[in-house]
Design a protein around this motif. Structure first.
Motif, PDB file in Angstrom:
ATOM      1  N   TYR A 113      12.565 -24.962 -72.458  1.00 30.83           N
ATOM      2  CA  TYR A 113      13.684 -24.089 -72.119  1.00 30.83           C
ATOM      3  C   TYR A 113      13.652 -22.779 -72.921  1.00 30.83           C
ATOM      4  CZ  TYR A 113      18.320 -22.095 -71.697  1.00 30.83           C
ATOM      5  OH  TYR A 113      19.349 -21.219 -71.479  1.00 30.83           O
ATOM      6  N   LYS A 114      13.841 -21.650 -72.250  1.00 29.90           N
ATOM      7  CA  LYS A 114      13.868 -20.322 -72.908  1.00 29.90           C
ATOM      8  C   LYS A 114      14.954 -19.478 -72.249  1.00 29.90           C
ATOM      9  CE  LYS A 114       9.429 -20.979 -74.361  1.00 29.90           C
ATOM     10  NZ  LYS A 114       9.018 -21.122 -75.714  1.00 29.90           N
ATOM     11  N   ILE A 115      15.385 -18.493 -73.007  1.00 29.57           N
ATOM     12  CA  ILE A 115      16.270 -17.473 -72.421  1.00 29.57           C
ATOM     13  C   ILE A 115      15.446 -16.192 -72.280  1.00 29.57           C
ATOM     14  CG2 ILE A 115      18.335 -16.068 -72.762  1.00 29.57           C
ATOM     15  CD1 ILE A 115      19.609 -18.408 -74.227  1.00 29.57           C
ATOM     16  N   ILE A 116      15.427 -15.645 -71.088  1.00 31.21           N
ATOM     17  CA  ILE A 116      14.691 -14.399 -70.838  1.00 31.21           C
ATOM     18  C   ILE A 116      15.725 -13.287 -70.687  1.00 31.21           C
ATOM     19  CG2 ILE A 116      13.140 -13.172 -69.235  1.00 31.21           C
ATOM     20  CD1 ILE A 116      12.882 -16.869 -69.438  1.00 31.21           C
ATOM     21  N   VAL A 117      15.548 -12.242 -71.485  1.00 33.27           N
ATOM     22  CA  VAL A 117      16.557 -11.180 -71.529  1.00 33.27           C
ATOM     23  C   VAL A 117      15.978  -9.861 -71.017  1.00 33.27           C
ATOM     24  CG1 VAL A 117      18.215  -9.993 -73.019  1.00 33.27           C
ATOM     25  CG2 VAL A 117      17.425 -12.273 -73.640  1.00 33.27           C
ATOM     26  N   ASN A 118      16.622  -9.275 -70.032  1.00 31.92           N
ATOM     27  CA  ASN A 118      16.222  -7.941 -69.574  1.00 31.92           C
ATOM     28  C   ASN A 118      16.865  -6.895 -70.468  1.00 31.92           C
ATOM     29  OD1 ASN A 118      14.434  -7.950 -67.428  1.00 31.92           O
ATOM     30  ND2 ASN A 118      16.051  -8.396 -65.940  1.00 31.92           N
ATOM     31  N   LYS A 119      16.056  -6.193 -71.247  1.00 37.12           N
ATOM     32  CA  LYS A 119      16.586  -5.136 -72.111  1.00 37.12           C
ATOM     33  C   LYS A 119      16.251  -3.759 -71.536  1.00 37.12           C
ATOM     34  CE  LYS A 119      18.049  -5.178 -76.756  1.00 37.12           C
ATOM     35  NZ  LYS A 119      19.369  -4.973 -76.292  1.00 37.12           N
ATOM     36  N   SER A 120      15.191  -3.709 -70.747  1.00 31.03           N
ATOM     37  CA  SER A 120      14.850  -2.440 -70.079  1.00 31.03           C
ATOM     38  C   SER A 120      15.997  -2.059 -69.150  1.00 31.03           C
ATOM     39  CB  SER A 120      13.611  -2.611 -69.204  1.00 31.03           C
ATOM     40  OG  SER A 120      12.545  -3.145 -69.926  1.00 31.03           O
ATOM     41  N   THR A 121      16.095  -0.751 -68.874  1.00 32.16           N
ATOM     42  CA  THR A 121      17.110  -0.294 -67.912  1.00 32.16           C
ATOM     43  C   THR A 121      16.615  -0.620 -66.510  1.00 32.16           C
ATOM     44  OG1 THR A 121      17.748   1.437 -69.434  1.00 32.16           O
ATOM     45  CG2 THR A 121      18.394   1.732 -67.132  1.00 32.16           C
ATOM     46  N   VAL A 122      17.300  -1.562 -65.866  1.00 35.35           N
ATOM     47  CA  VAL A 122      16.830  -2.016 -64.546  1.00 35.35           C
ATOM     48  C   VAL A 122      17.990  -2.057 -63.554  1.00 35.35           C
ATOM     49  CG1 VAL A 122      14.814  -3.310 -65.318  1.00 35.35           C
ATOM     50  CG2 VAL A 122      17.052  -4.405 -65.379  1.00 35.35           C
ATOM     51  N   PRO A 123      17.719  -1.719 -62.289  1.00 32.84           N
ATOM     52  CA  PRO A 123      18.782  -1.683 -61.288  1.00 32.84           C
ATOM     53  C   PRO A 123      19.439  -3.049 -61.073  1.00 32.84           C
ATOM     54  CG  PRO A 123      16.773  -0.689 -60.437  1.00 32.84           C
ATOM     55  CD  PRO A 123      16.422  -1.321 -61.742  1.00 32.84           C
ATOM     56  N   VAL A 124      20.671  -2.992 -60.616  1.00 28.05           N
ATOM     57  CA  VAL A 124      21.420  -4.229 -60.367  1.00 28.05           C
ATOM     58  C   VAL A 124      20.621  -5.125 -59.409  1.00 28.05           C
ATOM     59  CG1 VAL A 124      22.819  -3.090 -58.543  1.00 28.05           C
ATOM     60  CG2 VAL A 124      23.670  -5.180 -59.665  1.00 28.05           C
TER      61      VAL A 124
END
Ligand code: UGA
Length: 429
Positions: A113-124
């Protein structure tokens, strides 16, 4: 906590360094081998005050590692931050290919199990996309969650902005997942907004687009002040005292540049248009911004009669102070317009010359401000570096062919410039 940060650009490298500084074990991954080798030697691929010291210190203490091996980073971490580039396509849409590639890499390596985090500026909707890619490509039967945790750091003050952010936004699919991220940021003791993934993704674009709107707004008012004989500095001050407006991002000038505002506003326009929502407001923000450099050069032309055959001493190339970044910098537009008019530019910037030389080799680059103004027809202020605020103006005057200054960042007091005998033009005053 064991953390992996993928992408060692401004956002990734600063995030990795700060998390390590807070006591976490951090591995930073990048697919550019030379960049990783540089970082291992303690050399920074970007100029950012305080970054080198923080990276080297945490590397020496054994909390910060660099590798090109994404699998290694994924396997050893509980939380994986995606902080890769999201450049614009021709049509303004955000190019998500790097994010997609990383998501596929995570899918191949994920072992528990992992948490993947979007930190880049990405569209909704990008959180959903990352989830789908990992789901479809994972090789083991493991669970994972995808979170949106946008970054609000500014180049030039990135460390301070990361350590003392106005707010931390966490868009998570559940309270339990949000708690893990919350724990990571708890020691900063800053306001936190826990919300859903889509809202977090929109918060980032809405914030950047709103700040860009403030800048185009004050630049429009600056044009009015110029014509009406008013002073935009006073107008901005008068507006800024209203708490509902606030004084920040009301500095008029040559408009906004850099790798964020222009691309993010364009991306939001694209998203709105795609969904059938009127994007005229933001289209105007961009149009006004694009006209700033031309407006500045037109003022120069009107005051000097012609630009042809003239030489100008340009101070500042970076898109703003304290960075060597020249992406979408106004200096580039001004250089192009001046060369189109058969003028020549001598330029100086404390840190951005190397980057500028690669894309504008026609410019004559100088070692300091005084060399740049020697025997030129006028001085141009293009970036608001502190060192330009305290120049020896008597010396500048003696070096210039004629004492003329076009100040695109309103660095000087008009009265003082007049007293010193300069013909001084600034923005909206
Ligand atoms: C911007 C945002 O301020 C950050 O919060 C955000 O995290 C970042 O984008 C991002 O999305 O990654 P940045 O592009 O580093 O940060 O620079 P800013 O300090 O916001 O300046 C942007 C541009 O606006 C510069 O060209 C600056 O000269 C111009 N500006 C800024 C003005 O013309 N007037 C102002 O009053 C303020």
């Amino acid at each position: 906590m064991n953390i992996c940060v993928v992408g060692t650009g401004y956002v990734g490298l600063v995030t990795g360094a700060v998390f390590a500084d807070l006591g976490n074990d951090v591995v930073c991954v990048d697919n550019i081998a030379e960049k990783i080798e540089m970082l291992k030697r303690g050399e920074m691929p970007i100029y950012e005050p305080g970054l080198k010291e923080m990276v080297v210190h945490n590397m020496n203490d054994g909390r910060l590692f660099f590798t090109t091996d994404l699998s290694e980073g994924v396997v050893r971490s509980e939380v994986i931050f995606i902080a890769v580039g999201t450049p614009p396509k021709e049509n303004g849409e955000t190019d998500l290919s790097q994010v997609e590639e990383v998501a596929r890499g995570i899918a191949r390596a994920i072992d528990r199990y992992k948490i993947i985090v979007n930190k880049s500026t990405v569209p909704v909707g990008t959180g959903d996309l990352v989830r789908e890619i990992i789901e479809c490509n994972k090789r083991r039967h493991v669970d994972f969650d995808v979170v949106s945790n946008p970054e609000f750091l500014r180049e030039g003050s990135a460390i301070q902005d990361t350590l003392v952010p106005d707010r931390i936004v966490i868009g998570a699919p559940s309270q339990t997942v949000a708690m893990t991220l919350l724990e990571l940021y708890a020691s900063l003791e800053r306001p936190m907004i826990i919300t859903d993934v889509h809202s977090a993704e929109i918060i980032k674009y809405a914030s950047n687009a709103f700040l860009a709107t403030k800048i185009s707004f004050i630049n429009t008012i600056a044009d009015l002040c110029e014509q009406a004989g008013a002073d935009v500095t006073q107008v901005a001050k008068g507006m800024g005292f209203d708490k509902r407006i606030g004084p920040q991002f009301l500095t008029p000038g040559l408009g906004f540049g850099g790798s964020c505002f222009p691309k993010d506003v364009d991306s939001l326009i694209h998203t709105l248009t795609n969904r059938g929502i009127n994007a005229d407001l933001l289209k105007s923000v961009m149009t006004i911004n694009k006209m700033r450099a031309r407006h500045f050069v037109e003022i120069m032309k009107s005051k000097l009669d012609t630009l042809t055959g003239k030489t100008f001493g340009m101070l500042g190339l970076a898109f703003k102070q304290n960075t060597d970044d020249i992406r979408d910098a106004k200096s580039l537009d001004i250089i192009d317009l001046l060369y189109e008019a058969n003028a020549t530019v001598k330029a100086y910037d404390p840190v951005a010359i190397d980057n500028s030389r690669k894309v504008r080799p026609e410019v004559i680059y100088c070692k300091n401000s005084y060399e740049a103004v020697e025997d030129v027809d006028a001085l141009l202020i293009v970036t608001e570096w502190n060192e330009f605020k305290f120049l020896n103006m008597e010396k500048i005057k003696s070096l210039l062919k004629k004492p003329v200054i076009f100040d695109g960042r309103n660095l000087y007091q008009q009265d003082r410039m007049k007293r010193l005998g300069f013909e001084y033009y600034s923005i909206g005053r």
